[in-house]
Design a protein around this motif. Structure first.
Motif, PDB file in Angstrom:
ATOM      1  N   GLU A  43      57.911  55.623-107.930  1.00 40.84           N
ATOM      2  CA  GLU A  43      58.559  56.787-107.327  1.00 40.84           C
ATOM      3  C   GLU A  43      58.813  56.553-105.853  1.00 40.84           C
ATOM      4  OE1 GLU A  43      56.332  60.317-108.124  1.00 40.84           O
ATOM      5  OE2 GLU A  43      56.403  60.014-110.289  1.00 40.84           O
ATOM      6  N   ILE A  44      59.900  57.132-105.370  1.00 39.58           N
ATOM      7  CA  ILE A  44      60.243  57.082-103.949  1.00 39.58           C
ATOM      8  C   ILE A  44      60.326  58.530-103.480  1.00 39.58           C
ATOM      9  CG2 ILE A  44      61.881  56.269-102.232  1.00 39.58           C
ATOM     10  CD1 ILE A  44      62.976  54.365-104.446  1.00 39.58           C
ATOM     11  N   HIS A  45      59.543  58.868-102.469  1.00 42.40           N
ATOM     12  CA  HIS A  45      59.519  60.241-101.940  1.00 42.40           C
ATOM     13  C   HIS A  45      59.961  60.268-100.486  1.00 42.40           C
ATOM     14  CE1 HIS A  45      57.198  61.737-105.367  1.00 42.40           C
ATOM     15  NE2 HIS A  45      56.442  60.662-105.248  1.00 42.40           N
ATOM     16  N   ASN A  46      60.804  61.232-100.131  1.00 47.47           N
ATOM     17  CA  ASN A  46      61.125  61.488 -98.726  1.00 47.47           C
ATOM     18  C   ASN A  46      60.466  62.811 -98.351  1.00 47.47           C
ATOM     19  OD1 ASN A  46      62.102  61.730 -96.168  1.00 47.47           O
ATOM     20  ND2 ASN A  46      64.249  61.982 -96.739  1.00 47.47           N
ATOM     21  N   ARG A  47      59.384  62.729 -97.584  1.00 48.37           N
ATOM     22  CA  ARG A  47      58.670  63.929 -97.142  1.00 48.37           C
ATOM     23  C   ARG A  47      59.138  64.398 -95.768  1.00 48.37           C
ATOM     24  NH1 ARG A  47      52.428  63.113 -98.937  1.00 48.37           N
ATOM     25  NH2 ARG A  47      52.827  62.844-101.146  1.00 48.37           N
ATOM     26  N   ASP A  48      60.060  63.657 -95.162  1.00 46.39           N
ATOM     27  CA  ASP A  48      60.564  63.997 -93.831  1.00 46.39           C
ATOM     28  C   ASP A  48      61.497  65.208 -93.952  1.00 46.39           C
ATOM     29  OD1 ASP A  48      61.658  64.119 -91.289  1.00 46.39           O
ATOM     30  OD2 ASP A  48      61.967  61.949 -91.138  1.00 46.39           O
ATOM     31  N   GLN A  49      61.119  66.322 -93.315  1.00 45.59           N
ATOM     32  CA  GLN A  49      61.916  67.546 -93.402  1.00 45.59           C
ATOM     33  C   GLN A  49      63.069  67.573 -92.406  1.00 45.59           C
ATOM     34  OE1 GLN A  49      59.630  71.149 -93.423  1.00 45.59           O
ATOM     35  NE2 GLN A  49      58.175  70.362 -94.919  1.00 45.59           N
ATOM     36  N   GLU A  84      63.017  60.073-106.027  1.00 49.71           N
ATOM     37  CA  GLU A  84      63.730  59.261-107.009  1.00 49.71           C
ATOM     38  C   GLU A  84      62.668  58.648-107.892  1.00 49.71           C
ATOM     39  OE1 GLU A  84      67.143  57.533-108.619  1.00 49.71           O
ATOM     40  OE2 GLU A  84      67.234  58.659-106.750  1.00 49.71           O
ATOM     41  N   GLU A  85      62.790  58.802-109.210  1.00 49.69           N
ATOM     42  CA  GLU A  85      61.819  58.204-110.129  1.00 49.69           C
ATOM     43  C   GLU A  85      62.491  57.063-110.875  1.00 49.69           C
ATOM     44  OE1 GLU A  85      59.113  59.341-113.975  1.00 49.69           O
ATOM     45  OE2 GLU A  85      59.564  60.919-112.531  1.00 49.69           O
ATOM     46  N   LEU A  86      61.832  55.900-110.824  1.00 52.33           N
ATOM     47  CA  LEU A  86      62.362  54.711-111.481  1.00 52.33           C
ATOM     48  C   LEU A  86      61.426  54.301-112.608  1.00 52.33           C
ATOM     49  CD1 LEU A  86      63.140  52.774-108.193  1.00 52.33           C
ATOM     50  CD2 LEU A  86      64.688  54.234-109.481  1.00 52.33           C
ATOM     51  N   ILE A 128      54.033  54.300-105.517  1.00 54.65           N
ATOM     52  CA  ILE A 128      54.765  55.296-104.740  1.00 54.65           C
ATOM     53  C   ILE A 128      55.173  54.715-103.385  1.00 54.65           C
ATOM     54  CG2 ILE A 128      54.668  57.553-103.626  1.00 54.65           C
ATOM     55  CD1 ILE A 128      52.694  58.384-105.809  1.00 54.65           C
ATOM     56  N   TYR A 129      56.484  54.767-103.109  1.00 53.37           N
ATOM     57  CA  TYR A 129      57.026  54.507-101.778  1.00 53.37           C
ATOM     58  C   TYR A 129      57.180  55.881-101.142  1.00 53.37           C
ATOM     59  CZ  TYR A 129      58.464  49.652-102.770  1.00 53.37           C
ATOM     60  OH  TYR A 129      58.504  48.312-103.061  1.00 53.37           O
ATOM     61  N   ARG A 130      56.574  56.096 -99.989  1.00 56.55           N
ATOM     62  CA  ARG A 130      56.514  57.410 -99.366  1.00 56.55           C
ATOM     63  C   ARG A 130      57.091  57.358 -97.954  1.00 56.55           C
ATOM     64  NH1 ARG A 130      51.823  56.752 -99.691  1.00 56.55           N
ATOM     65  NH2 ARG A 130      51.263  56.643 -97.542  1.00 56.55           N
ATOM     66  N   ILE A 131      58.181  58.104 -97.708  1.00 52.70           N
ATOM     67  CA  ILE A 131      58.744  58.216 -96.367  1.00 52.70           C
ATOM     68  C   ILE A 131      58.151  59.474 -95.734  1.00 52.70           C
ATOM     69  CG2 ILE A 131      60.831  58.425 -94.973  1.00 52.70           C
ATOM     70  CD1 ILE A 131      62.357  57.256 -97.437  1.00 52.70           C
ATOM     71  N   GLU A 132      57.439  59.292 -94.638  1.00 49.74           N
ATOM     72  CA  GLU A 132      56.782  60.408 -93.944  1.00 49.74           C
ATOM     73  C   GLU A 132      57.665  60.912 -92.805  1.00 49.74           C
ATOM     74  OE1 GLU A 132      54.162  61.757 -95.127  1.00 49.74           O
ATOM     75  OE2 GLU A 132      53.316  60.195 -96.398  1.00 49.74           O
ATOM     76  N   GLU A 133      57.214  61.966 -92.128  1.00 53.69           N
ATOM     77  CA  GLU A 133      57.924  62.492 -90.956  1.00 53.69           C
ATOM     78  C   GLU A 133      58.190  61.350 -89.976  1.00 53.69           C
ATOM     79  OE1 GLU A 133      59.118  65.587 -90.337  1.00 53.69           O
ATOM     80  OE2 GLU A 133      58.364  66.336 -92.237  1.00 53.69           O
ATOM     81  N   GLY A 134      59.376  61.334 -89.403  1.00 53.01           N
ATOM     82  CA  GLY A 134      59.721  60.288 -88.454  1.00 53.01           C
ATOM     83  C   GLY A 134      60.196  59.005 -89.111  1.00 53.01           C
ATOM     84  N   GLY A 135      60.225  58.977 -90.433  1.00 51.62           N
ATOM     85  CA  GLY A 135      60.759  57.823 -91.145  1.00 51.62           C
ATOM     86  C   GLY A 135      59.801  56.674 -91.370  1.00 51.62           C
ATOM     87  N   THR A 136      58.489  56.894 -91.150  1.00 51.80           N
ATOM     88  CA  THR A 136      57.543  55.809 -91.420  1.00 51.80           C
ATOM     89  C   THR A 136      57.355  55.673 -92.930  1.00 51.80           C
ATOM     90  OG1 THR A 136      55.646  57.286 -91.226  1.00 51.80           O
ATOM     91  CG2 THR A 136      56.310  56.088 -89.241  1.00 51.80           C
TER      92      THR A 136
END
Length: 153
Positions: A43-49, A84-86, A128-136
């Motif tokens: 899974e790929i998550h974008n948590r950056d609001q 996105e779920e792969l 899980i690939y996780r994008i946090e606030e600020g794009g890290t």
């Protein structure tokens, strides 16, 4: 009498040598049974609001590239995370000894390679690939539980 002592000494040294040379044989049998794990989901998550992001991922299974892809993820809204779920079984049989993961968000520095080996994870694992606030970017694994069996039903 010296001759008998010499004979005994030779026999004891021979026995010790034989024992020492065979002592590793049982561990050789264990090496034939390699540990493996199943990758149930990726899974790929974008948590950056605050920002949409583009992520490039690279996945290797046992040293062979099985997936490279670029995904555009809109920003998260409130508690709703853009994701996105792969399904790794679309790329390979899903069972591996070693999984190597890399990723890059937008034009930031590449993260990885992160090597995951069977002894570090459960038999059924989710990546899980996780994008946090600020794009890290963070890359982690979770115990998949019955996720593998759910997918097959």
């Amino acid at each position: 009498m010296n001759r008998e002592i010499s004979r005994r000494r030779v026999i004891s040294l021979s026995s010790a040598s034989l024992f020492a040379s065979l002592s590793g044989c049982s561990s050789l049998a264990d090496q034939d049974e390699t540990e493996q794990f199943t990758v149930c989901h990726l899974e790929i998550h974008n948590r950056d609001q605050h920002s949409d992001h583009t992520i490039d991922i690279h996945v290797q299974a046992d040293g062979e590239t099985v997936h490279q892809g670029t995904y555009d993820l809109p920003s998260a809204t409130g508690d709703v995370v853009s994701d996105e779920e792969l399904h790794p079984r679309d790329w390979f049989d899903g069972t591996v000894e070693t999984l190597t993961l890399e990723g890059q968000v937008d034009d930031r520095e590449r993260v990885g390679p992160r090597e995951i080996i069977a002894s570090q994870v459960s038999e059924q694992t989710e990546v899980i690939y996780r994008i946090e606030e600020g794009g890290t970017l963070g890359i982690s694994t979770l115990v998949a539980g019955n996720a593998c069996t759910r997918e097959e039903q």
